[in-house]
Design a protein around this motif. Structure first.
Motif, PDB file in Angstrom:
ATOM      1  N   THR A 193       0.829  -1.227   0.000  1.00  0.00           N
ATOM      2  CA  THR A 193       0.000   0.000   0.000  1.00  0.00           C
ATOM      3  C   THR A 193       0.852   1.260   0.000  1.00  0.00           C
ATOM      4  OG1 THR A 193      -1.728   1.211   1.170  1.00  0.00           O
ATOM      5  CG2 THR A 193      -0.250  -0.065   2.524  1.00  0.00           C
ATOM      6  N   GLY A 194       0.276   2.288  -0.608  1.00  0.00           N
ATOM      7  CA  GLY A 194       0.910   3.617  -0.576  1.00  0.00           C
ATOM      8  C   GLY A 194       0.350   4.458   0.560  1.00  0.00           C
ATOM      9  N   TYR A 195      -0.658   3.926   1.296  1.00  0.00           N
ATOM     10  CA  TYR A 195      -1.234   4.649   2.454  1.00  0.00           C
ATOM     11  C   TYR A 195      -0.623   4.066   3.743  1.00  0.00           C
ATOM     12  CZ  TYR A 195      -4.882   6.255  -0.768  1.00  0.00           C
ATOM     13  OH  TYR A 195      -5.553   6.814  -1.820  1.00  0.00           O
ATOM     14  N   PRO A 196       0.420   4.599   4.153  1.00  0.00           N
ATOM     15  CA  PRO A 196       1.130   3.958   5.265  1.00  0.00           C
ATOM     16  C   PRO A 196       0.279   3.903   6.541  1.00  0.00           C
ATOM     17  CG  PRO A 196       2.449   5.669   4.236  1.00  0.00           C
ATOM     18  CD  PRO A 196       1.112   5.797   3.688  1.00  0.00           C
TER      19      PRO A 196
ATOM     20  N   GLU B  12       4.492  -1.283   3.352  1.00  0.00           N
ATOM     21  CA  GLU B  12       4.207   0.057   2.840  1.00  0.00           C
ATOM     22  C   GLU B  12       5.220   0.392   1.745  1.00  0.00           C
ATOM     23  OE1 GLU B  12       4.411   2.378   6.377  1.00  0.00           O
ATOM     24  OE2 GLU B  12       2.511   1.610   7.155  1.00  0.00           O
TER      25      GLU B  12
END
Lengths: 117, 837
Positions: free
Chosen positions: A79-82, A99
């Motif tokens: 994911t890019g939304y940590p 991440e």
């Protein structure tokens, strides 16, 4: 062991495929959630790389479906939304939460472990 | 001293003193004359006695001379000597007869007790008294001394002791007996009794009952030997002695020493006597004629008693006379004096009733006439004075009233000052106490009961007239001045409506109550207390606002009566007070509302700020989340490709380095994104109760060495045994690290950081104080703005993240800074388990 990469960014898919190939694995890929779900239903994957933010169906929804279908595949969330969805994903049955940007060495170690190498 | 007493004293001095003087002088003159006459008589008696004794002794000596020359001895003496052992010898019997015939004449004619003959050896050879025949042939004592004594003629020895009980005063006259050739053949001894002589001397004189004549001689032992009978000592026979120099019998001592005289002295008993003393030179004896003073002065003592009686009677008569005369003079004068005093005191109707026709009577008539005239004059003056006094009283009262009114007006003016209601009420009680000279003054206001369920003493009363029945109308003591100034007394600070004097005044139909007899007024229930404080008056006034509502009571106690004028001013002032109270209450309410409003506005502003900040943070969080996602994917692609490239063995050294740099920078970009995210949306880490100081010290332990190299010293003043606080330790350590790094950056030339922790209210406070460059006003304003930084390589997120973390802990982050002096960053964390926001 069959590996599926669910990721809407084709460049990320390419990198992962290259790396997995380098590691000796072939991987299928899906660029949206629905396609990913179709592949999961039809194929017997041992490891699934799952992005959260995908068109059609999010990674979370895919994960829910997998859980409903009692999938036994090991799920590695990318994911890019940590941090924001970590707890949710783990509770839905994800095995690893990574991440972006990801150290490929870590992925290598995880895949080796699941492949029983 | 009253004239009456003066007159009596004068009379007494003029009459009693001369009377007493004459009496005393007369008595002593008479006594002296009598004394002289008695002493003269005693002198005569003494001289007569001496003559008689000397004549008696001379006659005895004459007898001796006759006997000495008798021839009878010259023949018979030797016979008596020779036949002394044979009493019945013819020669002796003859010889004795011959001597008896000669001596019997003497014995009978001159009443000798005994005539004896003694030979030269001292042996008694003849005694004329047949009763003492047994003494013949006995030897006389002190024979040699006796012969020696009689060489010159005759010798009279002392009283012959133990001679005969019937003849106690027998004396012995010794003389030498001569033979045919005038040789001494022996001694002749004539023994004679002098009792008769002494008796004659005493009986023949006019010495009275106590008087007597006594004879004595001086012995070789310096003693006085009494020779005759002593009238007052029956057992004290002759032959008794007293020592020369003794206190008693001074006259006889002088006489035996050869002195002659007369006067007062003491006798052998020690009694005072009048006496005359003489020496009897031919015998070396002394003679005293004496009489007791008591007897001698008996006539004069009688005279004295008579004189005393006469003087006493005279003095008594004089005193009686003096009393009568003094009274007759002093009484009218005293009456006149009392009358003058009564008239002088203003009673001009008084009549002095002296009835006599003398000068005093005339004077009283003059006084009465004068009083009548004076009355006429003073009546008009008195009327005038009364009018003046009344006018003055009215004037003083008017001035007083004016003064009260002015003072009250001034007080009313001062009440316009913008002060609290309590202060205004205190100003009123102070003013009333001062203006009206009250002992103390108080104001109660009717409010809801506030202590009914707690400790109100009145609430506990269940029976009687003081049961509290209006809990919604309780009189609260608001102000007190004078003797009592406190308003928080247990019983007196609250009064039930309708109870006690204050409650009854508040509930009364009458709007006021006034008494000038506090100690007996039934409304004042504690008379004893009022009496002890000497309180005289009490006044209480309802505080009525326009519309007629009673809002309280103003009351005062005073030690003086409250005049009607004072009452009127106070009554008026109570209305003003009520108005002032109403205004003040209204103002107070407005003020309270204003304060509440200001507080609400401030709260609102703070909430708004927080809302804005929250919204800002929320937007930022969302934005950052989106951006991070959008950036993380390219970063993934860049770093992934770089990693893939690095896997290739064909990669050259320069390219490999470039790839590694790309990876490193990607990681840096990832870190930045993570920090931005943590600021905008702090992650929920592990919350547990932990020691804040310990966590800070963990950070300090990591950085201290590095800081020291940069010349920065860290001082710790941690709270000992700090309470455990619910915190995310990792986050708190991040905050500490941030703040310490900022402090270090503010001191490029080195300095000191002081970390202090302590408890403040319900919070744990931690101060990070540096001695750095401080912050400008602009920096202070923007310090928490994200991305605001003063550092060349800063992100501007450090403090923003710290702020977010501390807020998430329900804490506060504050800054205090002075340019070029340093900055103190304060963290306040709530103590106890506080759920994270």
């Amino acid at each position: 062991m069959k590996i599926l990469i669910c990721e809407d960014e084709i460049e990320v898919v390419n990198i992962l495929k290259k790396f997995l190939k380098y590691k000796g694995f072939d991987a299928d890929y899906a660029l949206d959630g629905r396609a990913a779900l179709e592949l999961i239903k039809s194929g017997n994957y041992g490891i699934i790389f799952l992005d959260i933010n995908m068109p059609e169906l999010t990674g979370i929804e895919v994960l829910k479906h997998m859980k409903e279908n009692h999938s036994k595949a090991k799920v590695i969330i990318l994911t890019g939304y940590p941090g924001s969805t970590k707890d949710l994903c783990i509770s839905l049955g994800a095995d690893v939460y990574l991440e972006k940007p990801i150290d490929l060495k870590v992925i290598g170690e995880i895949v080796d472990k699941y492949a029983g190498r | 001293m009253r004239i009456y007493h003066k007159l009596i004293i004068t009379f007494l001095i003029l009459s009693v003193v001369p009377t007493l003087f004459i009496g005393v002088i007369g008595f002593y003159n008479a006594k002296n004359s009598l004394s002289k006459a008695i002493i003269s008589n005693l002198n005569n008696i003494a001289d007569g006695g001496v003559g008689e004794i000397e004549a008696f002794i001379a006659a005895r000596r004459s007898d001796m001379m006759v006997l000495q020359r008798q021839n009878v001895y010259k023949t018979t003496f030797s016979m008596l000597e020779q036949f002394d052992s044979d009493q019945s010898s013819f020669y002796r019997v003859e010889a004795k007869k011959a001597i008896d015939a000669q001596l019997a004449v003497f014995q009978i004619a001159y009443k000798y007790a005994d005539i004896s003959l003694t030979d030269r050896q001292g042996r008694v050879i003849y005694i004329s008294n047949p009763d003492r025949e047994s003494e013949v042939n006995r030897y006389i004592q002190n024979k040699d001394d006796l012969f020696q004594e009689v060489k010159g003629g005759t010798y009279i020895c002392d009283v012959c002791e133990n001679y005969d009980r019937e003849h106690p005063f027998v004396f012995c006259l010794s003389g030498l007996a001569y033979g045919k050739a005038d040789e001494v053949i022996g001694l002749i001894q004539l023994k004679f009794d002098m009792k008769e002589v002494f008796d004659r001397l005493n009986s023949g004189t006019s010495l009275g009952k106590s008087g007597e004549i006594i004879c004595a001689k001086k012995t070789p032992n310096n003693e006085v030997l009494f020779l005759g009978p002593l009238k007052h000592r029956e057992a004290f026979l002759s032959g008794k002695t007293i020592a020369l120099g003794a206190k008693n019998a001074l006259a006889i001592q002088r006489a035996v020493l050869g002195a002659s005289g007369s006067g007062r002295s003491t006798d052998y008993r020690g009694n005072s006597v009048l006496s005359a003393w003489r020496p009897i030179k031919s015998l070396d004896w002394g003679l005293v004629a004496k009489i007791d003073e008591n007897e001698a002065f008996l006539p004069i003592n009688r005279l004295r008693n008579l004189l005393v009686a006469v003087v006493v009677m005279t003095v008594f008569s004089i005193i009686l006379t003096a009393l009568i005369i003094a009274k007759s003079i002093a009484d009218p004068i005293d009456k006149l004096r009392r009358g003058a005093k009564i008239i002088g005191s203003g009673n001009l109707d008084y009549k002095i009733g002296v009835a006599s026709n003398d000068e005093v009577g005339q004077l009283s008539l003059e006084f009465n006439a004068m009083a009548r005239n004076l009355k006429k004059t003073t009546t008009s003056v008195l009327d005038l004075n009364k009018e003046i006094a009344e006018r003055k009283r009215v004037e003083i009262e008017r001035e007083k009233t004016l003064k009260w009114q002015q003072d009250v007006n001034a007080l009313q003016q001062s009440l316009l000052a913008p002060v609290t209601l309590e202060r205004k009420l205190r100003m009123i009680t102070d003013g009333v106490t001062h203006i009206f000279d009250a002992d103390f003054c108080r104001i109660w206001l009717i409010q809801s009961g506030d202590r009914c369920e707690q400790d109100c003493a009145h609430a506990k009363i269940k029976t009687g007239p003081h049961v509290c029945r209006h809990r919604d109308k309780c009189l609260h003591l608001m102000a007190s001045s004078g003797r009592y100034t406190h308003v928080d007394g247990r019983e007196h600070s609250r009064v039930p409506f309708g109870c006690y004097k204050i409650g009854r005044i508040a509930a009364s139909e009458e709007h006021k109550f006034l008494t000038n007899d506090v100690v007996s007024d039934p409304l004042v229930h504690n008379h004893e207390w009022a009496g002890e404080l000497r309180l005289t008056s009490f006044a209480g006034y309802q505080l009525k606002v326009p519309g007629g509502e009673t809002i309280g009571v103003l009351a005062l106690f005073a030690k003086h009566p409250i005049l009607p004028a004072e009452d009127a001013v106070l009554d008026g002032f109570s209305t003003t007070t009520a108005f002032v109270v109403q205004q003040a209450v209204a103002n107070n309410n407005i003020l309270k509302k204003a304060v509440e409003l200001a507080r609400s506005i401030e709260e609102l502003k703070r909430s708004q700020d927080m809302l804005i900040q929250s919204e800002k943070m929320a937007s930022l969080g969302k934005l950052v989340s989106e951006i991070s996602h959008e950036i993380n994917n390219p970063l993934m692609i860049i770093s992934g490709n770089a990693q893939i490239s690095l896997m290739s063995e064909k990669l050259g050294g320069e390219t490999k380095k470039t790839m590694e740099l790309i990876m490193k920078e990607c990681q840096r970009a990832k870190d930045i994104i993570l920090r931005v995210l943590r600021f905008a949306k702090p992650s929920k880490g592990e919350i547990k109760e932990a020691n804040v100081c310990q966590n800070i010290e963990t950070v300090v332990g990591i950085i201290e060495k590095q800081f020291k190299t940069a010349g920065v010293e860290i001082k710790r003043k941690y709270l000992k045994n700090p309470p455990l606080i619910s915190i995310d330790e990792q986050q708190l350590q991040e905050v500490a690290m941030n703040l310490l790094n900022n402090a270090k950056d503010a001191m490029p030339d080195g300095g000191t950081i002081t970390i202090t922790s302590f408890l403040e209210n319900d919070h744990m406070r931690i101060d990070f104080k540096d001695s750095g460059s401080g912050m400008s006003e602009e920096v202070k304003r923007n310090i928490l703005e994200p991305f605001f930084t003063t550092k060349a390589d800063g992100t501007g997120l450090g403090l923003s993240i710290c702020y977010g973390i501390i807020k998430a802990h329900n804490g506060e982050l504050k800054f205090e800074s002075q340019l070029n002096r340093g900055t103190t960053v304060t963290i306040l964390l709530p103590i106890g388990k506080v759920p994270l926001a």
